[in-house]
Design an enzyme around this catalytic site. Sequence first.
Site, PDB file in Angstrom:
ATOM      1  CG  ASP A 166      -0.234  -0.057   2.516  1.00 23.93           C
ATOM      2  OD1 ASP A 166       1.001  -0.163   2.502  1.00 23.93           O
ATOM      3  OD2 ASP A 166      -0.897   0.017   3.556  1.00 23.93           O
ATOM      4  CE  LYS A 167      -2.548   6.857   0.960  1.00 24.05           C
ATOM      5  NZ  LYS A 167      -3.270   8.025   0.519  1.00 24.05           N
ATOM      6  CB  THR A 168       1.564   3.638   4.648  1.00 27.06           C
ATOM      7  OG1 THR A 168       1.059   2.307   4.763  1.00 27.06           O
ATOM      8  CG2 THR A 168       0.430   4.631   4.606  1.00 27.06           C
TER       9      THR A 168
END
Length: 177
Positions: A166-168
């Site tokens: 995911d983007k994190t």
Amino acid sequence: RLCNSAWATGVVVYAGPEAKIQMNSAATPFKTSRLALFTNRETYNVLLLQIVLCFLGAVIGGAWAGQDRVAWGGYLWGPEGPDDDAALSGFLLFWSFILIFTNFVPISLLVTLDIVKFFQSLMMMWDLEMYHEAVDQEGNIKQIPMQVRCSDLNDELGLVDHVFSDKTGTLTCNVRE
């Protein structure tokens, strides 16, 4: 024990096998490489083939001994033979064939694969270019070397095509910032 009350009423919600804690408490899967699964399956197949061949040889040998067509060697049964009992000679022949066919199961192959995987994991841990940079409490950059926790999965590393995150980055680093 209740204080200042004679009775109490309670409601239990989400209890039983459909509760969240019960549904998430599955056993962790055992990680095994495809090569290990293939080797185990083929070892079982070879063992089954060995047992079938030994049984077939014992049945044929027992039937042959029951017809007095064989002059039994003294090195196997003694000078008088196995008492002319076809079942006994078949039983003894089964175990004789088991001893003869013991080299069917490739134990040395399994040991060699484990030794190779062990040395592969050592080489990966000693590789100076395989590290992770992390920042400690004081702000210093540390290089954390690679750790091999399961040497069975070494041969699966070359098969990785995609890494999803995911983007994190929580799926790749396992650190939430």
